[in-house]
Enzyme design. Structure first.
Site, PDB file in Angstrom:
ATOM      1  N   GLU A   1       0.862  -1.198   0.000  1.00  0.00           N
ATOM      2  CA  GLU A   1       0.000   0.000   0.000  1.00  0.00           C
ATOM      3  C   GLU A   1       0.894   1.241   0.000  1.00  0.00           C
ATOM      4  O   GLU A   1       2.101   1.144   0.262  1.00  0.00           O
ATOM      5  CB  GLU A   1      -0.915   0.014   1.220  1.00  0.00           C
ATOM      6  CG  GLU A   1      -0.179   0.109   2.558  1.00  0.00           C
ATOM      7  CD  GLU A   1      -1.056   0.666   3.680  1.00  0.00           C
ATOM      8  OE1 GLU A   1      -1.547   1.797   3.522  1.00  0.00           O
ATOM      9  OE2 GLU A   1      -1.217  -0.018   4.700  1.00  0.00           O
TER      10      GLU A   1
ATOM     11  N   LYS B   1      -3.843  -1.859  15.277  1.00  0.00           N
ATOM     12  CA  LYS B   1      -3.478  -1.055  16.445  1.00  0.00           C
ATOM     13  C   LYS B   1      -4.552  -1.164  17.511  1.00  0.00           C
ATOM     14  O   LYS B   1      -5.748  -1.251  17.215  1.00  0.00           O
ATOM     15  CB  LYS B   1      -3.287   0.399  16.041  1.00  0.00           C
ATOM     16  CG  LYS B   1      -1.969   0.615  15.324  1.00  0.00           C
ATOM     17  CD  LYS B   1      -1.484   2.048  15.438  1.00  0.00           C
ATOM     18  CE  LYS B   1      -0.063   2.150  14.913  1.00  0.00           C
ATOM     19  NZ  LYS B   1       0.037   2.907  13.678  1.00  0.00           N
TER      20      LYS B   1
HETATM   21  N1  PSU Z   1      -3.031   1.615  10.696  1.00  0.00           N
HETATM   22  C1  PSU Z   1      -1.731   1.911  10.872  1.00  0.00           C
HETATM   23  N2  PSU Z   1      -1.066   2.637   9.929  1.00  0.00           N
HETATM   24  C2  PSU Z   1      -1.683   3.056   8.778  1.00  0.00           C
HETATM   25  C3  PSU Z   1      -3.065   2.725   8.582  1.00  0.00           C
HETATM   26  C4  PSU Z   1      -3.696   2.005   9.559  1.00  0.00           C
HETATM   27  O1  PSU Z   1      -1.155   1.532  11.880  1.00  0.00           O
HETATM   28  O2  PSU Z   1      -1.051   3.726   7.946  1.00  0.00           O
HETATM   29  C5  PSU Z   1      -3.755   3.128   7.318  1.00  0.00           C
HETATM   30  C6  PSU Z   1      -3.811   1.942   6.322  1.00  0.00           C
HETATM   31  O3  PSU Z   1      -3.634   2.442   5.007  1.00  0.00           O
HETATM   32  C7  PSU Z   1      -5.229   1.430   6.491  1.00  0.00           C
HETATM   33  C8  PSU Z   1      -5.973   2.727   6.755  1.00  0.00           C
HETATM   34  O4  PSU Z   1      -5.735   0.744   5.369  1.00  0.00           O
HETATM   35  O5  PSU Z   1      -5.107   3.474   7.596  1.00  0.00           O
HETATM   36  C9  PSU Z   1      -7.312   2.494   7.420  1.00  0.00           C
HETATM   37  O6  PSU Z   1      -7.996   3.701   7.522  1.00  0.00           O
HETATM   38  P1  PSU Z   1      -9.518   3.728   8.038  1.00  0.00           P
HETATM   39  O7  PSU Z   1      -9.447   3.394   9.500  1.00  0.00           O
HETATM   40  O8  PSU Z   1      -9.989   5.135   7.774  1.00  0.00           O
HETATM   41  O9  PSU Z   1     -10.258   2.715   7.250  1.00  0.00           O
END
Ligand code: PSU
Ligand code: MN
Length: 306
Positions: A25, A159
């Site tokens: 990603e 996390k």
């Molecule tokens: N968790 C992390 N680092 C990140 C992300 C999540 O520890 O960079 C990023 C990833 O790209 C993940 C996105 O797919 O956040 C998820 O965002 P949301 O919670 O808005 O779906």
């Protein structure tokens, strides 16, 4: 026809030859995911780990309105800069309105990887069910994307600012097999265990490839969780305080929707400056190492079935 990414020549050659490829990603490498210059170090170490494992890295992104699978090293500086966050649902918008740089999340990366015919994807941590989702409805699109693209996602769990028990429940409901790499516990990103058992433990890359090959639904992926390397793990109790404070700040600042995760990541980074960033880089690299092994096994098993 859904989105057709432009596939980099090296990646296309590897795929045509039945070789091992690992999709990556771009959100984690943009300033939305990690601060500079650590994000550049993370990208370099991740791509090197994929190559060292005998696979070709395929970084996904939307650049100048073009959905891409495989981004050349000359463009890596741009990948490590500011970005607009592009989840799966944003891909069409990013193309239609010509986003300069859409950094792909897990969901968008899975869509692009699947469209290109890649079977393995590596990230840091996945998005999940947010704490308080029973009120806000905030559930990351990552979860449904994992359930609807036949790709192995390699991650260090999620996390702990998320609701991890509900995240596991959601994956169960969505029909996603969740595997622990030589480990019995669902990892919590900076720490090796969330205290929640992982449904199935696996010991080899061949076993992971076999789970993918024998999936019950044509469109379903596999989640492989790899605990952060022992020496890089952080202290769970200290971290919990930081997470709770970060979530409180987000609520007090009325942060909602797609902005929540980058905001909380920024707060955690700032509060644990010295320690969380190296831990993040180290687990991302370790995931890439395992992902390369899995990609080699996936390529080998696909080859023997041809
Ligand atoms: N968790 C992390 N680092 C990140 C992300 C999540 O520890 O960079 C990023 C990833 O790209 C993940 C996105 O797919 O956040 C998820 O965002 P949301 O919670 O808005 O779906
Ligand atoms: Mn969300």
């Amino acid at each position: 026809m859904p989105i057709t990414p432009v596939v980099d020549a090296e990646v296309a050659r590897a795929l045509a030859a039945g070789g091992a490829v690992v999709a990556l990603e771009s959100t984690i490498f943009s300033t939305l995911g990690l601060p500079g210059p650590a994000n550049r170090e993370a990208l370099d170490r991740c791509t090197a780990a994929v190559r060292a494992g005998g696979a070709v890295p395929a970084l996904t992104a939307v650049v100048d309105g073009v959905p891409r699978v495989g981004v050349r090293p000359e463009e890596h500086e741009r990948i490590c800069g500011p970005a607009r966050k592009a989840a799966e649902r944003d891909l069409g918008v990013a193309v239609a309105t010509g986003w300069e740089y859409g950094a792909t999340t897990v969901s968008a990366s899975l869509a692009l990887a699947h469209a290109a015919g890649i079977g393995v994807f590596s990230t840091g941590g996945i998005g999940g069910v947010h704490r308080g989702a029973e009120v806000t409805g905030d559930v990351s699109a990552d979860l449904d994307a994992i359930a609807h693209h036949p790709v192995v996602t390699v991650c260090a769990g999620a996390k702990a600012f998320l609701d991890l028990p509900r995240t596991l429940e959601h994956l169960e409901m969505a029909g996603v097999p969740v595997l622990g790499w030589r480990h019995d516990w669902f990892p919590a990103f900076y720490t090796r265990s969330s205290g929640l058992p992982v449904p199935h433990r696996v010991e080899t890359a061949e076993a992971v490839a076999s789970v993918l090959a024998h999936r019950a639904r044509a469109d379903c992926g596999v989640l492989l969780t790899v605990p952060i390397p022992e020496g890089a793990a952080l202290d769970a109790a200290e971290l919990d305080e930081v997470l709770v404070a970060a979530l409180g700040d987000a609520e007090a600042s009325s942060i909602t929707g797609a902005a929540v995760t980058p905001f909380v990541l920024g707060r955690i980074g700032a509060a644990t400056a010295g320690s969380s960033v190296p831990a993040n880089v180290s687990l991302a690299e370790s995931n890439c190492r395992v992902a390369a092994e899995v990609a080699v096994a996936v390529a080998t098993s696909a080859g023997s079935r041809r």
